[in-house]
Scaffold this motif. Structure first.
Motif, PDB file in Angstrom:
ATOM      1  N   PRO A  14       0.815  -1.228   0.000  1.00 41.97           N
ATOM      2  CA  PRO A  14       0.000   0.000   0.000  1.00 41.97           C
ATOM      3  C   PRO A  14       0.841   1.267   0.000  1.00 41.97           C
ATOM      4  CG  PRO A  14       0.099  -0.929   2.195  1.00 41.97           C
ATOM      5  CD  PRO A  14       0.747  -1.941   1.287  1.00 41.97           C
TER       6      PRO A  14
ATOM      7  N   ASP B 256      -8.557  -6.917   4.415  1.00 43.78           N
ATOM      8  CA  ASP B 256      -8.873  -6.284   3.145  1.00 43.78           C
ATOM      9  C   ASP B 256      -7.556  -6.016   2.427  1.00 43.78           C
ATOM     10  OD1 ASP B 256      -9.608  -4.732   1.014  1.00 43.78           O
ATOM     11  OD2 ASP B 256     -10.783  -3.282   2.186  1.00 43.78           O
TER      12      ASP B 256
ATOM     13  N   GLU C  71      -6.890  -4.747  -0.282  1.00 46.42           N
ATOM     14  CA  GLU C  71      -6.830  -3.454  -0.961  1.00 46.42           C
ATOM     15  C   GLU C  71      -6.627  -2.309   0.029  1.00 46.42           C
ATOM     16  OE1 GLU C  71      -6.779  -3.170  -4.270  1.00 46.42           O
ATOM     17  OE2 GLU C  71      -6.809  -5.375  -4.264  1.00 46.42           O
ATOM     18  N   ASN C  72      -6.859  -2.577   1.291  1.00 43.63           N
ATOM     19  CA  ASN C  72      -6.704  -1.533   2.318  1.00 43.63           C
ATOM     20  C   ASN C  72      -5.954  -2.096   3.519  1.00 43.63           C
ATOM     21  OD1 ASN C  72      -8.402   0.903   1.387  1.00 43.63           O
ATOM     22  ND2 ASN C  72      -9.783  -0.844   1.061  1.00 43.63           N
TER      23      ASN C  72
ATOM     24  N   ARG D 166      -3.554  -2.593   6.515  1.00 42.84           N
ATOM     25  CA  ARG D 166      -3.062  -1.638   7.521  1.00 42.84           C
ATOM     26  C   ARG D 166      -1.618  -1.983   7.871  1.00 42.84           C
ATOM     27  NH1 ARG D 166      -7.160  -2.545  12.203  1.00 42.84           N
ATOM     28  NH2 ARG D 166      -6.607  -4.670  11.589  1.00 42.84           N
TER      29      ARG D 166
ATOM     30  N   SER E 100       0.100   3.140   6.517  1.00 40.23           N
ATOM     31  CA  SER E 100      -0.459   2.920   5.184  1.00 40.23           C
ATOM     32  C   SER E 100      -1.710   3.760   4.977  1.00 40.23           C
ATOM     33  CB  SER E 100      -0.755   1.438   4.975  1.00 40.23           C
ATOM     34  OG  SER E 100      -1.760   1.002   5.862  1.00 40.23           O
ATOM     35  N   GLU E 101      -2.112   3.856   3.731  1.00 36.80           N
ATOM     36  CA  GLU E 101      -3.225   4.722   3.336  1.00 36.80           C
ATOM     37  C   GLU E 101      -4.521   4.404   4.065  1.00 36.80           C
ATOM     38  OE1 GLU E 101      -4.844   6.615  -0.860  1.00 36.80           O
ATOM     39  OE2 GLU E 101      -3.660   4.749  -0.878  1.00 36.80           O
ATOM     40  N   ALA E 102      -4.668   3.157   4.521  1.00 34.12           N
ATOM     41  CA  ALA E 102      -5.898   2.766   5.219  1.00 34.12           C
ATOM     42  C   ALA E 102      -6.128   3.570   6.494  1.00 34.12           C
ATOM     43  CB  ALA E 102      -5.849   1.269   5.554  1.00 34.12           C
ATOM     44  N   TYR E 103      -5.044   4.143   7.048  1.00 37.58           N
ATOM     45  CA  TYR E 103      -5.166   4.935   8.274  1.00 37.58           C
ATOM     46  C   TYR E 103      -5.405   6.422   7.976  1.00 37.58           C
ATOM     47  CZ  TYR E 103      -3.056   1.055  10.966  1.00 37.58           C
ATOM     48  OH  TYR E 103      -2.778  -0.154  11.569  1.00 37.58           O
ATOM     49  N   TYR E 104      -5.187   6.845   6.755  1.00 38.84           N
ATOM     50  CA  TYR E 104      -5.038   8.274   6.469  1.00 38.84           C
ATOM     51  C   TYR E 104      -6.257   9.115   6.852  1.00 38.84           C
ATOM     52  CZ  TYR E 104      -3.743  12.518   3.971  1.00 38.84           C
ATOM     53  OH  TYR E 104      -3.434  13.820   3.648  1.00 38.84           O
TER      54      TYR E 104
END
Length: 433
Positions: free
Chosen positions: A19, A377, A379-380, A382, A398-402
């Motif tokens: 990610p 997931d 795609e997302n 963490r 990672s972007e999942a936390y943004y």
């Protein structure tokens, strides 16, 4: 062991997406003692009459120095040496690190030199030996031993760090009592303390420390404590007679100042560098959750953890790799089992020395962890990335936390930039945080 870059493992992992990630700042209480102020703080503590009067002209004074990567340890040790000399006494330094350094006198000297503690920098001798004197037996009928050079001195000053341990819980964890029994006990003492198992070590340390305090010439302890940014926060002198009472009180303070990965949970934890200078198990499990025993808990909760590099200060001692899900071939090639195994044999904890999955590079270490996570997931995913377990003021997420970070879901966490692809070199290794 053969690790092939581009082999079947690489083929199975190559399409696993990593990610996008962003830099984040974690904010903790920041009270500290500036390095330039440390000599004055040490002199003030030791200069109190109850402490200063114990050091008389002509006395030989042993000062302990351990194997951990304590911030400013060279400044603290030199300040103690200088104060002892100012009283007309003759200081010398004793490596107090149990079986570390491959359980050899030369290996322990090398560890201290890595922390800039040498006869030249300290201005006093360093007496390194694995020879011990047996002091007697504890209430639990355990042999208590102490470094021979320290025992023969006119007095001993226990300099150490005081903090939560990484494998057990009790009123006395990492601090003066452990330094007296495990550190000064050398390989013999460390083996006895650990020999009953980590579920009993919390009983062995104080009961054995009682014997050291009774039979050896302990003058005082001077533990330092660190804040969440791995900076010196507190230095306090403690009379020998007060150590057993004061240490548990200070341990509670140390717990209150511990850093943490504020997000609390994730799928994969990536640690850029591990080593003995960060923790006895390469990383501090109080941060990473990678405990070597069931007798302590805490840290971030993740499914997989990978370690990418071994610090130079570890001198090949990669103890702790067994707690990772995957490591790189870089770490595997840097391992020196002659430095690792004496430690785990002495502690009786073998889990830390086991070999996890070994892959060709940083990219594959991340990919094997991501690919083998269950019920996530993809795609997302963490992912939390830290430089090491001591310095987590700035990390990557990672972007999942943004969006949650931007919305303030994690008080104390601030996004410093936007998610971007990680950069890998031609060999598949990451740029550092």
């Amino acid at each position: 062991m053969k690790v092939v870059n581009g082999g079947m493992v690489s083929k199975l992992l190559k399409d696993t997406p990593i990610p996008r990630m962003f830099h984040a700042r974690q904010t903790f209480p920041a009270e500290r003692i500036a390095p330039e102020d440390i000599p004055g703080v040490v002199a003030r503590e030791m200069g109190q009459e109850q402490f200063a009067s114990l050091i008389q002209p002509g006395m030989s004074i042993a000062i302990t120095a351990g194997s951990r990567g304590i911030r400013n340890v060279d400044i603290i040790t030199k300040a103690i040496v200088d104060f002892v000399r100012s009283r007309g006494a003759h200081p010398f330094i004793v490596p107090a690190m149990g079986s570390h350094g491959g359980a050899t006198a030369q290996g322990q000297l090398e560890i201290l030199a890595g922390y800039h503690i040498t006869p030249e920098s300290m201005g006093c001798p360093i007496k390194s030996s694995m020879e011990v004197v047996e002091l007697g037996y504890s209430k639990r009928n355990r042999l208590v031993a102490i470094d021979k050079n320290a025992y023969e001195a006119d007095g001993i000053i226990v300099s150490c760090r005081l903090k939560p341990h990484n494998a057990f819980r009790g009123p006395y964890e990492s601090g003066p009592c452990k330094m007296m029994t495990v550190g000064l006990g050398k390989q013999v003492g460390a083996s006895v303390v650990h020999g009953d198992g980590m579920d009993v070590i919390a009983e062995n340390i104080p009961t054995m420390a009682e014997v050291v305090l009774e039979k050896a010439k302990i003058l005082m302890a001077i533990p330092c404590m660190e804040n969440a940014y791995d900076e010196t926060w507190r230095i306090e002198a403690i009379l020998a007679k007060d150590i057993l009472r004061r240490e548990p009180e200070l341990l509670k303070l140390a717990f209150s100042n511990m850093p943490q990965l504020i997000v609390g949970e994730g799928d994969v934890l990536v640690v850029d560098e591990v080593g003995k200078n960060y923790s006895g198990t390469g990383v501090d499990p109080n941060i990473t959750g990678t405990f070597s025993t069931p007798y302590a808990t805490g840290g971030i909760k993740v499914q997989r953890t990978c370690f990418l590099n071994l610090s130079e200060e570890s001198h090949g001692n990669a103890l702790g790799v067994g707690l990772a899900s995957a490591i790189t071939s870089k770490i595997f090639e840097d391992m020196d089992v002659e430095k690792m195994y004496p430690n785990c044999i002495t502690s009786t904890v073998l889990a830390s020395a086991r070999i996890p999955c070994v892959v060709a590079n940083d990219k594959e270490a991340m990919q094997i962890c991501i690919k083998t996570c269950n019920k996530i997931d993809q795609e997302n995913v963490r992912v939390v990335r830290i430089p090491n377990s001591l310095h987590i003021g700035e990390i990557m997420l990672s972007e999942a936390y943004y969006e949650d970070v931007k919305a303030g879901k994690y008080p104390g966490v601030e996004a410093l930039d936007s998610p971007e692809e990680l950069l890998f070199d031609e060999e598949g290794n990451l740029e550092r945080v």
